[in-house]
Enzyme design. Structure first.
Site, PDB file in Angstrom:
ATOM      1  N   LYS A 114     -67.331   9.355 -21.036  1.00 48.51           N
ATOM      2  CA  LYS A 114     -67.335  10.749 -20.571  1.00 48.51           C
ATOM      3  C   LYS A 114     -68.675  11.350 -20.896  1.00 48.51           C
ATOM      4  O   LYS A 114     -69.328  10.956 -21.867  1.00 48.51           O
ATOM      5  CB  LYS A 114     -66.245  11.547 -21.288  1.00 48.51           C
ATOM      6  CG  LYS A 114     -65.847  12.808 -20.554  1.00 48.51           C
ATOM      7  CD  LYS A 114     -64.886  12.468 -19.443  1.00 48.51           C
ATOM      8  CE  LYS A 114     -64.286  13.663 -18.777  1.00 48.51           C
ATOM      9  NZ  LYS A 114     -63.057  13.274 -18.070  1.00 48.51           N
TER      10      LYS A 114
HETATM   11  N1  GLU Z   1     -62.862  13.228 -14.429  1.00 43.40           N
HETATM   12  C1  GLU Z   1     -61.730  12.528 -13.930  1.00 43.40           C
HETATM   13  C2  GLU Z   1     -60.782  12.187 -15.053  1.00 43.40           C
HETATM   14  O1  GLU Z   1     -60.807  12.805 -16.097  1.00 43.40           O
HETATM   15  C3  GLU Z   1     -62.103  11.328 -13.068  1.00 43.40           C
HETATM   16  C4  GLU Z   1     -62.863  10.252 -13.760  1.00 43.40           C
HETATM   17  C5  GLU Z   1     -63.358   9.171 -12.811  1.00 43.40           C
HETATM   18  O2  GLU Z   1     -63.000   9.173 -11.657  1.00 43.40           O
HETATM   19  O3  GLU Z   1     -64.118   8.342 -13.285  1.00 43.40           O
HETATM   20  O4  GLU Z   1     -59.925  11.360 -14.919  1.00 43.40           O
END
Ligand code: GLU
Length: 424
Positions: A114
């Site tokens: 993240k």
């Molecule tokens: N931000 C989204 C999540 O928390 C998508 C993450 C992604 O597609 O890599 O799942």
């Protein structure tokens, strides 16, 4: 500015602690040995970078950017980038770990990562956001890569930021590299169905849970907290399934109508109203806090972390909570909800539709062959249903909540992979 009392409840707890307390519980039930426990709980990489950006007034402002890879045993790290003033290291660490568990639960061959930038995207111009995004890619170019770490949208970011990201990374490596980031606009190699994917997964997991609970969607009411990408699309698709959506909310507060809100009208209103629901007609104003404790059958928290806590969990009346956001329930609320018999489809299962279609986008980029929306949705729905069944059966087997069952499934998978790979 939104009225402070109406705005989404400010997260108070530490999201990393909240993640760890569930991890601990599942690790105990799995009899995970201390050594693997330490390996799995520790993020593989944590990077903080300074991002100096020339603002429109000619002044240079320095922003702080983060990227955490929590684990990459199952594959390259995967997870979004968040633009918000609340971004801090412990939040990014927790969100990265949730991505690890989310990918593992959903059988996606990715690890968890993240990123985030501490900024207020609403107060920045398009040019400032573009320069900030490009600076972030430059500063972390060694971390990212289609085989290493693949970002995506999260709170405060969307297809445009991903387009800048893809372009900047491609310039750095010297060729077009669409698979380095997902959630791109379609013309740049985005996948059909990606924008709707998280909300669609929320709807599919809500339906799966309702089926187990014997709830008829045409006789159910629902409240949705948050009206961004996830909240608004979850609300729209749940409405299509027959549920009556009595309340919705965003940073400007909650909007209630006992006869149900027309979600397409609400989306059109938001889009023509500078992106918020402020002044949405034919509704009564309520606070975000009041929305959570409404007398509805299904509650979808799709705003942010720590909205359902020990201080309001006892007042929640919904029979089913489907977590569209990451970490909307703090760990100290879990037992209160469980003891009240409220079924919670946890974030790492309920909102996995987004990363599932991100995976499909990455696959399509690498194949250079693009699927129809029908194929994307069919495969994503099947994946979500299988993940739900697996977690549900694990919960029955261990006599635990769906949340702890989801952690058990995820930790067991990552632990087994780690054991097999070895290398210590
Ligand atoms: N931000 C989204 C999540 O928390 C998508 C993450 C992604 O597609 O890599 O799942």
């Amino acid at each position: 500015m939104p009225d402070q009392n109406n705005s989404v409840i400010k997260p108070s707890g530490n999201p990393f602690d909240s993640m760890m307390s569930r991890f601990d519980m599942a690790a105990r039930l799995l009899n995970l040995d201390d050594q693997l426990y330490n390996v799995l709980k520790t993020p593989v990489k944590q990077v903080i970078v300074a991002l100096p950006v020339t603002m429109d007034n000619g002044q240079i402002q320095v922003f702080e950017g983060y990227r955490v890879i929590h684990n990459n045993q199952l594959g390259p790290a995967k997870g979004g980038i968040r633009y918000s003033m609340d971004v801090h290291l412990d939040e990014v660490k927790a969100l990265a770990a949730w991505m690890t568990w989310k990918c593992a639960v959903s059988n996606i061959p990715f690890g968890g990562g993240k990123g985030g930038i501490k900024c207020d995207p609403r107060s920045m111009s398009k040019g400032e956001l573009e320069r900030l995004t490009r600076q972030y890619v430059r500063a972390l170019s060694e971390v990212f890569g289609p085989e290493k770490d693949i970002p995506a949208p999260d709170m405060g970011t969307g297809p445009q930021e991903m387009a800048w990201f893809m372009d900047q990374y491609s310039k750095l490596v010297g060729y077009s590299s669409p698979a380095v980031v997902t959630g791109k606009p379609l013309v740049l190699g985005g996948s059909k169905g990606r924008v709707e994917a998280t909300g669609r997964g929320v709807m599919v997991s809500a339906r799966s849970a309702m089926l187990k609970m014997g709830l008829n969607p045409f006789k159910c009411t629902c409240a949705v907290q948050g009206f961004g990408n996830v909240g608004s699309i979850s609300a729209k698709l749940l409405e299509q399934q027959g549920l009556k959506v009595l309340a919705i909310s965003d940073v400007t507060g909650g909007y209630y109508n006992e006869n149900g809100i027309n979600i397409s009208e609400a989306i059109a209103y938001r889009d023509s109203n500078g992106g918020t629901l402020a002044g949405f007609p034919n509704t009564t104003s309520i606070t975000n806090e009041e929305l959570l404790t409404l007398d509805v059958d299904v509650l979808v928290p799709a705003a942010m972390e720590d909205q359902i806590t020990a201080s309001n969990a006892a007042q929640i009346k919904a029979k089913l909570i489907v977590e569209g956001a990451n970490g909307p329930t703090s760990a100290d609320a879990d037992d209160i909800l469980h003891n009240k018999g409220i079924v919670v489809v946890p974030d790492i299962l309920a909102n996995a539709g987004g990363v599932t279609v991100s995976y499909f986008e990455w696959v399509q980029n690498r194949l250079g062959y693009y699927w129809t929306e029908e194929r994307v949705n069919r495969r994503a729905d099947r994946n979500m249903k299988e993940a739900f069944e697996n977690v549900y059966n694990t919960a029955q087997q261990h006599n635990v909540s769906l949340r702890i069952a989801a952690y058990i499934v995820a930790i067991d998978k990552v632990a087994n992979t780690t054991r097999l790979r070895g290398g210590f």
